[in-house]
Design a protein around this motif. Structure first.
Motif, short mmCIF file in Angstrom:
data_model
loop_
_atom_site.label_atom_id
_atom_site.label_comp_id
_atom_site.label_asym_id
_atom_site.label_seq_id
_atom_site.Cartn_x
_atom_site.Cartn_y
_atom_site.Cartn_z
N LYS A 22 61.27 45.65 104.85
CA LYS A 22 62.73 45.67 104.75
C LYS A 22 63.25 44.26 104.52
CE LYS A 22 66.91 47.00 107.30
NZ LYS A 22 67.44 47.62 108.55
N ASN A 23 62.64 43.30 105.18
CA ASN A 23 63.01 41.90 105.00
C ASN A 23 62.43 41.31 103.73
OD1 ASN A 23 64.48 40.84 107.55
ND2 ASN A 23 62.80 42.04 108.40
N MET A 24 61.22 41.71 103.41
CA MET A 24 60.51 41.14 102.27
C MET A 24 59.94 42.27 101.41
SD MET A 24 60.16 37.93 101.49
CE MET A 24 58.57 37.97 100.73
N PRO A 25 60.77 42.94 100.62
CA PRO A 25 60.25 44.02 99.77
C PRO A 25 59.21 43.48 98.79
CG PRO A 25 62.48 43.41 99.13
CD PRO A 25 62.21 42.71 100.42
N VAL A 26 58.21 44.32 98.51
CA VAL A 26 57.15 43.90 97.59
C VAL A 26 57.64 44.17 96.17
CG1 VAL A 26 54.74 44.16 96.93
CG2 VAL A 26 55.41 44.42 99.32
N GLU A 27 58.25 43.15 95.58
CA GLU A 27 58.77 43.24 94.21
C GLU A 27 57.82 42.59 93.21
OE1 GLU A 27 63.49 43.03 95.54
OE2 GLU A 27 62.46 41.24 94.80
N LYS A 28 57.20 41.49 93.64
CA LYS A 28 56.19 40.82 92.82
C LYS A 28 54.92 40.71 93.64
CE LYS A 28 59.70 38.08 90.46
NZ LYS A 28 60.82 38.68 91.25
N LEU A 29 53.83 41.13 93.04
CA LEU A 29 52.54 41.13 93.73
C LEU A 29 51.53 40.37 92.89
CD1 LEU A 29 50.84 42.23 96.13
CD2 LEU A 29 50.34 44.23 94.69
N VAL A 30 50.95 39.31 93.47
CA VAL A 30 49.92 38.52 92.80
C VAL A 30 48.60 38.76 93.52
CG1 VAL A 30 49.18 36.21 92.11
CG2 VAL A 30 51.62 36.77 92.15
N VAL A 31 47.58 39.15 92.77
CA VAL A 31 46.28 39.49 93.35
C VAL A 31 45.25 38.48 92.87
CG1 VAL A 31 44.53 41.27 93.65
CG2 VAL A 31 46.92 41.93 93.28
N ASP A 32 44.73 37.66 93.76
CA ASP A 32 43.62 36.76 93.44
C ASP A 32 42.31 37.46 93.82
OD1 ASP A 32 42.44 34.49 92.45
OD2 ASP A 32 42.73 33.29 94.24
N GLU A 33 41.19 36.95 93.29
CA GLU A 33 39.87 37.58 93.50
C GLU A 33 39.86 39.03 93.01
OE1 GLU A 33 38.44 35.15 97.51
OE2 GLU A 33 39.31 37.14 97.75
N ALA A 34 40.66 39.32 91.98
CA ALA A 34 40.83 40.71 91.53
C ALA A 34 39.56 41.31 90.96
CB ALA A 34 41.95 40.79 90.50
N SER A 35 38.65 40.49 90.47
CA SER A 35 37.40 41.02 89.93
C SER A 35 36.52 41.60 91.03
CB SER A 35 36.63 39.93 89.18
OG SER A 35 36.22 38.91 90.06
#
Length: 642
Positions: A507-520
């Motif tokens: 509610k305070n920090m909606p997930v609008e942008k998601l960055v995924v490292d180590e995605a492989s």
């Protein structure tokens, strides 16, 4: 008819009658089932090592019906009569019913309609019940939990596809029949809950054929991965002390620590060959509290072994619940943008035109051209998915930092995650080195306390412990803990932790942008439940190197894919083309042999003597301060480290 003897409940040894059928005996099976008076049928599957359905067991509280299946071709015996076997007037009941239904539908094209016992007595915010939990809660408080839990270990672990040994075949039949029988007993223990339960139904019109293929592959991968998990782990300990309520075990190593679990048992071996059995009831830092269930403590403990499987992780539980809700009709896969983009593309999945004019902020100006291109795509509203292939030393974190710096200046929020706690910590420390300090990093108490506190000294002010969040009573306390930060770092598993929901973090920090490292290193299916959960999601950026570490378990489960393996997304991937870490000779060799000569090198060292090959084939692990190194021993009193 045969009989299976058991002592699951604290009664005199019991026997379960088992009627055996082949895949051609469907009519006889249906006739036998119709003659039973029980309203519910427990169901369980026997799977092969590659996940095929070898046999199905049905059961009432009084008897079991065991059906062996021949062949592995989909629909090979799916005649009309066979399909009726799963469509009687009895209600099917099983633990992990969504998995059962998808395995059957994948292999035999049979439809299943039944009730999931794992979720029958819990709300969606609670962990699903394991069979031994359900029994203890509704059937008998005095149950042999260890014996029940062992029945749900994979059949393939003890019975191989090509092994015709009669004893092992009998054991496999015994296990699958007892699982079905326990399911029937549990269903019978709460008829009211069964009556009003939502049904897992593979005939729902909202589930398309391509949805089934996707979900079936997801559950097959999950099943095969879990089969790789050990059911016996040797613990490394430094001390064992007697306590008023049991024992206190001091773990020596994080990877072999004894964790609190209702599903495992801890066995202590003494020097004279005796055993003491206990259960881990709590863990604080390096110390685990053990409640003894068999035997008395003696000081001559030489080995500690953990038997059984620990509970599913937060991420695994979220995945199971997601699939269950789909088959119960509460979730429709077609309603989410990113699920469609990754798994069900509409036909035109080409990348939008790349941004030509990246911002002129200080962080962007320090990037090379390939990094600028990726960072510009990250902040562009026309690029919902950004996939960046970054070989080692090409500045993946620098690129992430540039986009993050821009989002901060614009007052925008972002979540940045990685597969491992160490990966998340490395991003955080890199941010600090680059002058980005306005962020928070969420760390689990289990990973942090006494084990890895030294890793976070430089970012102590940015740290939030997940157990502290669980104490917050409302969204305002959570908001105060963020101190205005709009950038949150955590692991992929933490993002699925229910505590983030209960403390109103999203509610305070909606997930609008998601960055995924180590995605492989991440199985692409791990994102699906997150894409559904976060309705405000606008952008997902993946960073990794598929030429390095693949998803965990891919060697045993070749079906596993990372985001870099998704065929229709491959043409959209960016490539960070300049590495700064390796000396020129090594960089050029790696570029030629691994990256089709596309990787450029920028380094001050040009001499071929900068590259050396050292044989550590006889190396052993040794403690080195707060970590471990590989060393090769040349004498008892000394070793050379590499």
């Amino acid at each position: 008819m045969t009989y299976i003897f058991h002592n699951i409940f604290p009664l005199s040894p019991q026997q379960l009658p088992v009627h055996s059928f082949s895949s051609q005996d469907t009519d006889a099976l249906l006739s036998a089932i119709r003659q039973t008076t029980a309203p519910h049928l427990g169901i369980s599957l026997q799977l092969s090592v590659d996940g095929r359905v070898k046999a199905i067991a049905f059961a009432t509280p009084n008897e079991a019906f065991y059906v062996t299946l021949q062949g592995s071709v989909r629909g090979d015996i799916a005649t009309n009569a066979d399909k009726r076997a799963l469509k009687s007037d009895k209600t099917l009941a099983g633990f992990s019913m969504a998995r059962i239904a998808l395995h059957i539908h994948r292999d035999k094209r049979w439809h299943v309609n039944g009730v999931d016992l794992s979720s029958l007595l819990v709300s969606t915010s609670e962990r699903p019940l394991y069979p031994s939990d359900f029994i203890q809660k509704k059937v008998s408080s005095d149950v042999n939990r260890r014996q029940v839990n062992a029945l749900w270990y994979p059949d393939a672990a003890s019975v191989d596809d090509d092994d015709d040994d009669d004893d092992e075949g009998d054991e496999a039949m015994r296990r699958v029949c007892l699982r079905a029988w326990i399911s029937a007993v549990c269903a019978d223990a709460d008829p009211s809950a069964m009556q009003f339960a939502k049904h897992v139904n593979t005939r729902r019109a909202s589930i398309r054929a391509d949805h089934f293929v996707c979900l079936e592959n997801m559950m097959l991968c999950a099943e095969l991965l879990e089969n790789q998990k050990p059911i016996r782990i040797e613990n490394e300990f430094t001390a064992i002390m007697s306590d008023s309520d049991g024992l206190l075990l001091e773990n020596a190593r994080f990877t072999t620590r004894v964790r609190r679990s209702n599903q495992t048992s801890v066995e202590f071996h003494t020097n004279d060959g005796r055993s003491i059995i206990g259960q881990a009831i709590s863990a604080e830092g390096k110390t685990t509290k053990i409640q003894l269930t068999q035997g008395q403590y003696r000081s001559d403990i030489k080995r500690v072994v953990v038997h059984g499987r620990e509970e599913l992780t937060c991420s695994e539980n979220a995945r199971e619940e997601f699939v269950l809700l789909i088959l119960q009709g509460d979730i429709k896969l077609t309603n989410q943008l990113f699920i469609n983009l990754v798994w069900f593309p509409s036909g035109n999945s080409a990348r939008a035109e790349r941004p030509r004019q990246p911002p002129t902020t200080a962080a962007f100006m320090k990037l090379n051209e390939s990094q600028k291109e990726v960072a510009a795509a990250m902040i562009s509203p026309s690029h919902p998915i950004v996939i960046a292939h970054g070989p080692p030393g090409t500045g993946k974190t620098s690129t992430i930092a540039a986009a993050t710096d821009y989002w901060i200046t614009q007052g925008e929020s972002a979540w940045i995650i990685a597969q491992s706690n160490v990966g998340v910590k490395n991003i955080a420390r890199s941010f600090v080195d680059k002058g980005i300090t306005d962020f928070k990093i969420i760390v689990s108490k289990e990973f942090y306390v006494e084990w890895h506190e030294h890793l976070y000294v430089e970012i102590q002010e940015n740290l939030i412990r997940a157990d502290d969040l669980s104490q917050f009573k409302d969204a305002y306390e959570t908001e105060r803990s963020l101190l205005g930060s709009r950038i949150i770092l955590c692991t992929l598993s933490t993002l699925s932790n229910p505590v983030l929901n209960s403390c109103h973090m999203f509610k305070n920090m909606p997930v609008e942008k998601l960055v995924v490292d180590e995605a492989s290193q991440i199985n692409v299916f791990e994102y699906m439940h997150l894409f559904h959960k976060f309705e405000d999601l606008e952008k997902v950026c993946f960073f990794g190197d598929p030429k390095q570490l693949p998803p965990f378990g891919q060697d045993a489960v070749p079906q596993l894919q990372s985001i870099f393996d998704v065929k229709h997304l491959k043409p959209t991937a960016y490539f960070l083309n300049t590495q700064y870490r390796m000396p020129i000779p090594l960089g050029e060799f790696i570029s030629r042999e691994v990256y089709n000569s596309k990787l450029k090198s920028h380094h001050k060292t040009h001499s071929p003597s900068s590259v050396a090959f050292i044989d550590v084939g006889k190396g052993v692990e040794a403690s080195a301060g707060k970590s471990w190194t590989v060393c090769r021993c040349f004498a008892r009193s000394a070793c050379q480290r590499y």
